[in-house]
Design a protein around this motif. Structure first.
Motif, PDB file in Angstrom:
ATOM      1  N   ASP A 134       0.845  -1.193   0.000  1.00  0.00           N
ATOM      2  CA  ASP A 134       0.000   0.000   0.000  1.00  0.00           C
ATOM      3  C   ASP A 134       0.879   1.240   0.000  1.00  0.00           C
ATOM      4  O   ASP A 134       1.805   1.350   0.814  1.00  0.00           O
ATOM      5  CB  ASP A 134      -0.896  -0.025   1.236  1.00  0.00           C
ATOM      6  N   THR A 185       0.206   5.084   0.661  1.00  0.00           N
ATOM      7  CA  THR A 185      -0.889   5.886   1.190  1.00  0.00           C
ATOM      8  C   THR A 185      -0.425   7.292   1.539  1.00  0.00           C
ATOM      9  O   THR A 185       0.710   7.492   1.975  1.00  0.00           O
ATOM     10  CB  THR A 185      -1.520   5.196   2.418  1.00  0.00           C
ATOM     11  N   HIS A 199      -5.066   5.509  -1.202  1.00  0.00           N
ATOM     12  CA  HIS A 199      -4.374   4.231  -1.104  1.00  0.00           C
ATOM     13  C   HIS A 199      -4.205   3.660  -2.510  1.00  0.00           C
ATOM     14  O   HIS A 199      -5.193   3.478  -3.219  1.00  0.00           O
ATOM     15  CB  HIS A 199      -5.166   3.233  -0.257  1.00  0.00           C
ATOM     16  N   GLN A 239      -2.866   0.258  -3.935  1.00  0.00           N
ATOM     17  CA  GLN A 239      -2.577  -1.015  -3.297  1.00  0.00           C
ATOM     18  C   GLN A 239      -2.512  -2.157  -4.307  1.00  0.00           C
ATOM     19  O   GLN A 239      -3.027  -2.047  -5.418  1.00  0.00           O
ATOM     20  CB  GLN A 239      -3.671  -1.344  -2.272  1.00  0.00           C
TER      21      GLN A 239
END
Length: 324
Positions: free
Chosen positions: A286, A288, A301, A303
């Motif tokens: 991830d 973020t 995010h 991911q």
């Protein structure tokens, strides 16, 4: 000591300054939280509305909650404040990860799109402080790409949504949820207590029950991109409402990898976890960061649960989302 006082005290002990006004945001009636990728994320709000819970695995009720032995991974402060700490009780053996993933998948296979369930796992009944770990699972409704664009437009979402990422990943579908989080309603804790009582009496290893899905003060949208090899990149936005200033506290397993990165001039955080209980594999990565503009605050995010996707590719995909 009340939970408000306890959390405020713990934040003051951090090596970084605690989010301004955090103690004013914590309300006693808000007792349910968010777990971000095998880490619990606790959201606090100002106004009284229906209780809202996001969790990627665990609902932790805050009785006796503490940070003994934990490590601060990062802390971002602002209108939407986010911090992340490690928690020893979130560490599982790899064979246990496989078992838990399998049990959750069994439950998900029995849910129709849009349903959610609380899951009791006898062998993995743990607590953090005096707070029980509650497992949950959602089966989100998936929307085809063109309909997804229309839905976002109708709901006034203005985030950048390209047709492709990295030149090889095409937008396939979207959902008003996160593939690595579970949104459970206000009754999750009482349902868990009932399942635990039933499991103790019957000796059952696994029990589950439907619950309502949470709706609250942060809107979540995920867009799924896939390439020809079926590798997937997920772009998730958590958008805070204009009239709330949430603070999110995340708890992660101690073995998680955490590194800082720079995305469009903003400080971002790269996380890699090999104990993910959701997605196509137990490997979850991830990138973020939080962005604020006017009355809007968004946690982004980027991911993947695909082993073929590298950290560098995720960062490159994230950077393409903030380029003008």
């Amino acid at each position: 000591m009340s939970i408000e006082q306890q959390l405020t005290k713990e934040f003051k002990h951090d090596s970084r300054r605690s989010p301004e006004g955090l103690n004013n945001r914590i309300t006693a009636e808000y007792r349910q939280q968010v777990m971000q990728q095998r880490g619990v994320s606790i959201m606090f709000r100002k106004r009284k509305t229906s209780v809202y819970l996001l969790t990627a695995l665990i609902v932790v009720m805050l009785c006796g909650f503490g940070y003994a032995g934990s490590r601060l991974l990062y802390s971002d402060e602002g209108r939407l404040s986010v911090s992340n700490r490690t928690e020893q009780q979130l560490q599982f053996k790899q064979e246990d990860v496989v078992k838990i993933r399998g049990e959750l998948e069994k439950v998900k296979a029995q849910l129709v799109p849009g349903e959610s369930a609380v899951v009791y796992l006898r062998d993995f009944d743990r607590t953090i402080g005096e707070s029980p770990i509650i497992y949950g699972i959602n089966n989100p409704v998936k929307v085809p790409a063109e309909e997804w664009r229309m839905l976002l437009q109708q709901q006034g979402v203005q985030e950048k949504l390209p047709e492709t990422l990295l030149g090889a990943y095409s937008l396939e579908e979207g959902m008003e949820a996160s593939p690595f989080q579970v949104a459970l309603g206000t009754g999750a804790d009482s349902i868990f207590d009932e399942l635990k009582t039933e499991g103790t009496a019957s000796g059952s290893e696994m029990l589950w029950r439907l619950t309502d899905t949470a709706n609250g003060f942060i809107d979540t949208y995920t867009s799924l991109y896939r390439n020809a090899a079926n590798d997937t990149i997920y772009v998730t936005w958590q958008i805070a409402g204009e009239d709330v200033n949430p603070a999110i506290l995340q708890l992660s397993p101690p073995g998680i990898t955490a590194e800082d990165a720079t995305i469009g001039g903003l400080t971002a955080h790269y996380l890699k976890n090999d104990q993910s209980l959701f997605g196509q594999s137990s490997i979850h990565q991830d990138v973020t960061w939080v962005s604020e503009a006017g009355d809007t605050a968004v946690a982004y995010h980027v991911q993947t649960d695909s082993a073929a996707v590298t950290k560098e590719q995720l960062i490159e995909a994230a950077e393409s989302l903030v380029q003008k």
